[in-house]
Scaffold this motif. Structure first.
Motif, short mmCIF file in Angstrom:
data_model
loop_
_atom_site.label_atom_id
_atom_site.label_comp_id
_atom_site.label_asym_id
_atom_site.label_seq_id
_atom_site.Cartn_x
_atom_site.Cartn_y
_atom_site.Cartn_z
N GLY B 622 14.95 15.39 -41.41
CA GLY B 622 13.67 14.84 -41.06
C GLY B 622 12.52 16.16 -40.85
O GLY B 622 11.68 16.38 -41.24
N VAL B 623 13.23 17.11 -40.13
CA VAL B 623 12.32 18.32 -39.66
C VAL B 623 11.85 18.99 -40.83
O VAL B 623 10.85 19.39 -41.41
N SER B 624 13.04 19.32 -41.87
CA SER B 624 12.57 20.04 -43.10
C SER B 624 11.84 19.49 -44.03
O SER B 624 11.00 19.64 -44.78
N ARG B 625 11.95 18.03 -44.02
CA ARG B 625 11.09 17.08 -44.71
C ARG B 625 9.74 17.20 -44.49
O ARG B 625 8.67 17.23 -45.37
N LYS B 626 9.57 17.20 -43.26
CA LYS B 626 8.22 17.35 -42.70
C LYS B 626 7.37 18.59 -43.01
O LYS B 626 6.16 18.68 -43.48
N VAL B 627 8.30 19.64 -42.82
CA VAL B 627 7.82 20.88 -43.21
C VAL B 627 7.32 21.21 -44.78
O VAL B 627 6.43 21.71 -45.05
N THR B 628 8.38 20.61 -45.37
CA THR B 628 8.11 20.50 -46.98
C THR B 628 6.73 19.87 -47.42
O THR B 628 5.80 20.33 -48.10
N LYS B 629 6.64 18.60 -46.62
CA LYS B 629 5.71 17.86 -46.95
C LYS B 629 4.36 18.50 -46.52
O LYS B 629 3.29 18.64 -47.29
#
Lengths: 154, 740
Positions: B622-629
């Motif tokens: 979730g965290v890296s997804r949010k960062v990439t987004k």
């Protein structure tokens, strides 16, 4: 002015976090992504990180407590934690995760438990610091100032 | 009177003759009857008797004769007619048989005689065969001896053992009195007694090599009988005994270089040793042919064995030499390594330990300068600052030079303001220039780009050093600094012909000329200028300080920047011109200020935002997804998020231009998804670009990604600039292969 004081404190505090290695340049990246269209980006990401990590740490404690440890599962949890921590720039947490994974691969329970302790320590430390950081930022915003951008010129 | 005979009473008593006849007849008959019996008996005993038929006849003849004689016993006196008849019959028969036997005997006796001759013949033959057998046996024995000798000789590779064994074995085989070997001396003019059989330590008898008897032996490949009185043979004191026969044979001393493939070497120029063999004293033994042959064969074998031994000695010596050299080299290498390690350690320590205090001193002194000071204090602080700056420069120079020598120095490339560099240099030399009352002019060509890509610090160091030298070595006059872009025509008249700068599209050659009117340099000193620690020994320079490293370092920096530096001077007192050319890159247009802590990445061009670009991000975390987004949203993309591979496959459509996926997703892994996407969109322009985000970019991961048809691999965590450049590259070329 008070705001200036708080701003300076914030700058120094942030700098110290970097100097101590708690955060790395990735955190700066996150700060850069924050703009008018996305004013709370950093806080959101970090909160998500906190939630995720708490869950993962719990799962890890349970998994390592089992009579026969499933190292694959443990490894996958640590991998997730490593990914999250590196995404927000929590450098020391990430490094602890790397060491953790090594122990998982050789299936060393003692080493894993030690590493788990270490990861937890680092995590709580960085959580503490980041919460302090956000409080300072909040103070600045409520006093009407703007959060200064960090320039890292070593 | 005595009528014990019991014969007819009509025996006339005075007829003694009759009596003797009577007895004789009787004995004859007895004999006649017993001879056939004996014959039969003995013939029966013997297995071989070819003439049985004759025997029968003979037997008959004898029996009949006997019968006749027996009947005579009766006919001596008065007898009846019957007896006369019997007598006549017997006689007739006897006559017949005797005649027949006589006739037959004529046949038989020659045969019997020839048997005898044949027997003689066979005996001779047998004797001859015996002799031949004896010969063959001796030959075979000789052969065996030779083999045994050869075996003994060849079983060792030690020269002395070979020779000693030869003599011992020969002595034993041939039962020799003495056996000796004469070897040629180093000079080749004499033969020296080297080995003997009986005497333990032969004293160094020598014999000149050109004796006729020796020449005779050397010129023949056979063993030659020599007189026992000649000097080579008089090795064994024979005293009052007659010496045995002596034979000498040559032993060729073959050299490795003598062996040619096809034929034996010509023996005309070779060296020989002489082997002398003496038969036992006082014996009548003579040298047999087979013994001589044996000696010749052995001599040849010895020659071969000796050459083998020589080769072995040679190779052993070479090997020992090599080993020694190896050991010495190893030692030298280890010493060199130790030295290098010591130096590196020293440098490492120097680096840190010396720089830290230096920086502290400089930093604090400059801080001190900012505070309130009395003029004297200010002067003192300025002096401190200047001295410590000098010292710091010195340390840096020395350390830099060592690093440069090592080859471990790398340029810190970055974009910088070229004009600013020159101005800075001018500012730095302004104090000295004003003190020395020199006139400095800076001339920057109008086509010189304002910004360039290169190592700003080191370029400044170089310019400063060159200009500083100009200032240092000028007492008065003027210094002119010109900088311009080196054009192709000008490039050809550079001083050395090895340097061929080639201007290109994204780089240019900056040429800087610093001309001064100072003391100049004499032509023979010019080559030495760039060697480190060397300074021209004129008095003017002796008190100008400096280590002499400056130009050496500059040269190395310039070389690193793919350039060239040289000095021209017309001679002492006529000033000199220092010229250097370095290669600098042309920067692309900057749009955003760079983050100062990432100097390595050149700023990129192209759109800073990708408005409306539809992007699909798949990441389980979730965290890296949010960062990439966040990253992509910041760049203006329209981001769709999925958290699992199935969802990804479900959602992906040809509207999505790029798909970012986390490479290590449990369940269906990233690679499979790539394959599925390829299957889903067969036409290339419909298919979104697939990029993997992964935590490691080792070769295996990259190969796997390439294999499944991914268009790119990015190492997490991704920075904003990296994402921007990746996207622009991808959209432009549709392929990127690696972005770290």
């Amino acid at each position: 002015m008070e705001v200036v004081q708080i701003q300076r404190t914030l700058m120094d505090y942030t700098k110290s976090l970097f100097m101590e290695g708690l955060l790395d340049s990735q955190f700066l990246q996150l700060q850069q992504l924050q703009d008018e269209s996305n004013p709370d980006f950093v806080v959101e990401v970090v909160s998500l990180f906190f939630d995720d990590s708490e869950k993962l740490l719990n799962e890890l404690t349970i998994a390592l407590d089992q009579p026969s440890v499933d190292f694959k599962k443990v490894d996958s949890y640590v991998h997730q934690l490593k990914g999250s921590s590196s995404s927000i720039g929590a450098q020391r947490v990430k490094n602890a995760c790397v060491a953790f994974r090594n122990f998982c691969q050789v299936q060393n329970i003692e080493g894993c438990l030690t590493c788990l302790q270490q990861v937890k320590q680092e995590y709580y430390l960085v959580k503490n610091k980041l919460e302090t950081l956000f409080r300072l930022e909040q103070q600045i915003v409520t006093s009407g100032g703007s959060i200064p951008m960090i320039e890292m010129g070593f | 009177m005595d009528s014990c005979n019991c014969i007819e009473p009509q025996w006339p008593p005075d007829d003694l003759l009759m009596k003797y006849q009577y007895i004789s007849d009787f004995f004859i008959a007895l004999a006649y009857f017993s001879i056939p019996l004996e014959l039969i008996y003995f013939v029966k005993k013997s297995a071989v008797f070819p003439y049985r038929w004759v025997l029968v006849q003979f037997g008959a003849f004898i029996v009949l004769c006997g019968a006749t004689h027996l009947i005579n016993l009766w006919t001596s006196t008065m007898h009846s007619r019957t007896v006369a008849m019997v007598m006549t019959t017997a006689k007739v028969f006897t006559a017949a048989v005797s005649c027949i036997t006589a006739l037959l005997l004529v046949h038989i006796i020659p045969d019997l005689l020839s048997v005898k001759t044949r027997e003689m013949f066979l005996k001779n033959k047998a004797a001859e065969l015996d002799r031949e057998m004896g010969l063959i046996r001796t030959q075979e024995e000789t052969g065996r001896h030779v083999r045994m000798l050869t075996h003994e000789i060849r079983s060792t590779l030690d020269r002395h053992t070979i020779l000693k064994t030869t003599l011992v074995e020969l002595g034993r085989t041939l039962a020799l009195e003495e056996c000796a070997l004469w070897m040629p001396t180093r000079a080749g003019l004499e033969l020296q007694l080297s080995y003997t059989l009986r005497q333990q330590n032969p004293v160094g008898y020598t014999v000149p090599i050109h004796l006729p008897v020796i020449n005779q032996v050397f010129s023949s490949s056979h063993a030659v009988k020599i007189s026992p009185n000649c000097p080579v043979a008089s090795i064994h004191p024979s005293g009052k005994y007659t010496p045995g026969e002596v034979v000498a044979v040559r032993v060729p001393l073959l050299h490795l270089s003598d062996f040619q493939i096809n034929d034996w070497p010509e023996l005309s120029t070779k060296r020989y040793a002489l082997m002398v063999l003496m038969l036992p004293l006082d014996s009548a033994r003579q040298w047999r042919v087979h013994e001589l042959e044996l000696v010749e064969v052995v001599a040849d074998q010895v020659a071969v064995a000796l050459s083998h031994a020589a080769i072995l000695e040679e190779s052993m010596r070479a090997r020992d030499l090599l080993m020694e050299q190896n050991v010495a080299l190893d030692m030298a290498r280890r010493e060199a390594e130790t030295a290098i390690r010591a130096r590196n350690d020293f440098l490492a320590v120097m680096n840190h330990e010396m720089r830290t205090p230096m920086h502290a001193i400089i930093a604090l002194s400059s801080l001190l300068q900012e505070t309130e000071l009395t003029p004297e204090q200010r002067l003192m602080v300025e002096t401190i600052l200047k001295s410590s700056n000098l010292l710091s420069t010195l340390i840096n120079d020395v350390l830099d030079l060592s690093r440069l020598e090592d080859g471990s120095l790398q340029l810190d490339l970055g974009t910088f303001n070229l004009y600013a560099v020159f101005k800075e240099v001018l500012n730095l030399i302004k104090p000295i220039v004003s003190v020395k009352k020199l006139h400095v002019s800076l001339n920057l060509a109008p086509d010189l780009p304002e910004y360039a890509v290169g190592d700003e610090k080191r370029l400044m160091q170089t310019i400063l050093n060159v200009v500083g030298n100009a200032v240092k070595f000028s007492k008065d006059g003027s210094i002119s600094i010109t900088a311009f872009v080196a054009k192709a025509e000008l490039l050809r008249d550079s001083q050395t012909s090895e340097f061929f700068p080639v201007p290109g599209d994204n780089h240019f050659y900056l040429r800087v000329q610093v001309k001064d009117s100072g003391i100049g340099v004499s032509p023979q000193d010019i080559p030495k200028l760039f060697t480190k620690f060397a300074q021209t020994q004129s008095t003017a320079t002796r008190n100008s300080g400096g280590t002499g490293l400056g130009l050496a370092i500059c040269k190395r920096f310039v070389n690193l920047m793919e350039g060239h530096i040289w000095i021209e001077s017309e001679g002492l007192g006529k000033g000199c011109t220092a010229i250097f050319m370095v290669k600098l890159g042309i920067p692309e247009r900057l749009n955003e200020p760079e983050l100062a802590f990432m100097p390595k990445v050149p700023p990129n061009h192209g759109p800073t935002a990708f408005p409306g670009l539809k992007v699909l991000v798949m990441d389980e975390n979730g965290v890296s997804r949010k960062v990439t987004k966040g990253l992509l949203v910041h760049l203006g993309c329209d981001v769709t998020m999925v958290s699992s591979s199935e969802e990804c496959l479900r959602v992906v459509s040809n509207e999505h231009k790029v798909v970012f996926m986390d490479a290590c997703v449990p369940g269906m892994d990233g690679y499979e998804i790539a394959v599925r996407i390829h299957e889903k969109f067969t036409k290339r322009h419909e298919r979104p670009i697939i990029v993997a985000l992964t935590g490691n970019t080792d070769k295996v991961t990259k190969e796997n990604c390439m294999r499944v048809g991914m268009d790119g691999v990015i190492l997490k965590p991704v920075s904003l600039d990296k994402m921007r450049s990746v996207l622009s590259d991808l959209l432009e070329h549709r392929v990127l292969f690696e972005a770290i």
